[in-house]
Design an enzyme around this catalytic site. Sequence first.
Site, short mmCIF file in Angstrom:
data_model
loop_
_atom_site.label_atom_id
_atom_site.label_comp_id
_atom_site.label_asym_id
_atom_site.label_seq_id
_atom_site.Cartn_x
_atom_site.Cartn_y
_atom_site.Cartn_z
N PRO A 142 0.81 -1.29 -0.04
CA PRO A 142 0.13 0.00 0.01
C PRO A 142 0.82 1.46 -0.06
CG PRO A 142 -0.18 -1.02 2.20
CD PRO A 142 0.62 -2.06 0.99
N ASN A 143 0.66 2.20 -0.84
CA ASN A 143 0.88 3.63 -0.80
C ASN A 143 2.03 3.86 -1.65
OD1 ASN A 143 -1.32 4.99 0.89
ND2 ASN A 143 -0.22 3.78 2.56
N ARG A 183 5.07 10.70 -2.31
CA ARG A 183 4.71 10.65 -1.16
C ARG A 183 5.96 10.89 -0.16
NH1 ARG A 183 4.80 4.61 1.07
NH2 ARG A 183 4.04 4.75 3.06
N TYR A 185 11.28 8.71 1.18
CA TYR A 185 11.39 7.71 0.18
C TYR A 185 11.94 8.02 -1.28
CZ TYR A 185 8.21 5.62 3.12
OH TYR A 185 7.22 4.98 4.36
N ASN A 223 8.11 -5.48 -1.41
CA ASN A 223 8.06 -4.59 -0.49
C ASN A 223 6.65 -4.54 0.11
OD1 ASN A 223 7.85 -2.36 0.99
ND2 ASN A 223 8.99 -0.99 -0.29
N ALA A 238 3.19 -1.04 4.62
CA ALA A 238 2.59 -1.18 6.01
C ALA A 238 2.19 -2.61 6.55
CB ALA A 238 1.62 -0.20 6.09
N GLU A 290 12.93 -9.24 0.75
CA GLU A 290 12.15 -8.10 1.32
C GLU A 290 12.89 -6.98 1.22
OE1 GLU A 290 11.06 -8.86 5.38
OE2 GLU A 290 10.37 -6.94 5.54
N HIS A 318 12.79 -2.62 1.71
CA HIS A 318 12.28 -1.32 2.22
C HIS A 318 12.95 -0.30 1.58
CE1 HIS A 318 9.45 -3.59 4.92
NE2 HIS A 318 10.50 -4.36 5.14
N ARG A 374 13.20 4.31 12.18
CA ARG A 374 11.97 4.94 12.26
C ARG A 374 11.12 4.45 13.57
NH1 ARG A 374 9.37 4.88 6.50
NH2 ARG A 374 8.19 6.38 7.58
#
Length: 147
Positions: free
Chosen positions: A11-12, A19, A24, A75, A78, A99, A101, A108
């Site tokens: 998502p996103n 964003r 990012y 990825n 969330a 995976e 990110h 974070r």
Amino acid sequence: MSKLVTVINGPNLNLLGLREPEIYGHDTLADVEEECSKLAQALGMSCRFQQSNHEGQIIDWIQAARDDAVGIVINPAAFSHTSIGILDALHTFEGPVLEVHVSNIHKRESFRHHSYVSHRAEGVIAGFGVQGYSMAIQRMATLLQGS
Ligand code: DQA
């Protein structure tokens, strides 16, 4: 036939480049797709790029990958931090799972420090910006050598 690696985005990530660019970066998901496809081809693989804001759709894509893909780069965004469903789906897949990110999730908020998907992934790349996707494709080629 070249080995198909599916790159799944959660998502996103459709808003990558727009964003929170301070976290990012400015590259879009289309830029990342182009880079991954070129690199995959150069390494004798092909790449299918997918993005969804919906957990069930991502689970369906992981299940579909069982039929045609040799590896998954994901990825989960969330959903990394919430989805046992995505973890369970990845457990049904036999090939390597990597995976990615874009940001360093460990630097974070504490709720980003744990990823369910990491319980299944052969490797995790975090904090290398969108370059992390290319690194994962590169690593996938190594893992698939001889398969
Ligand atoms: C992300 C990190 C997640 O915590 C976040 O929810 C995202 C993107 C990353 O690529 O850095 O949406 O997976």
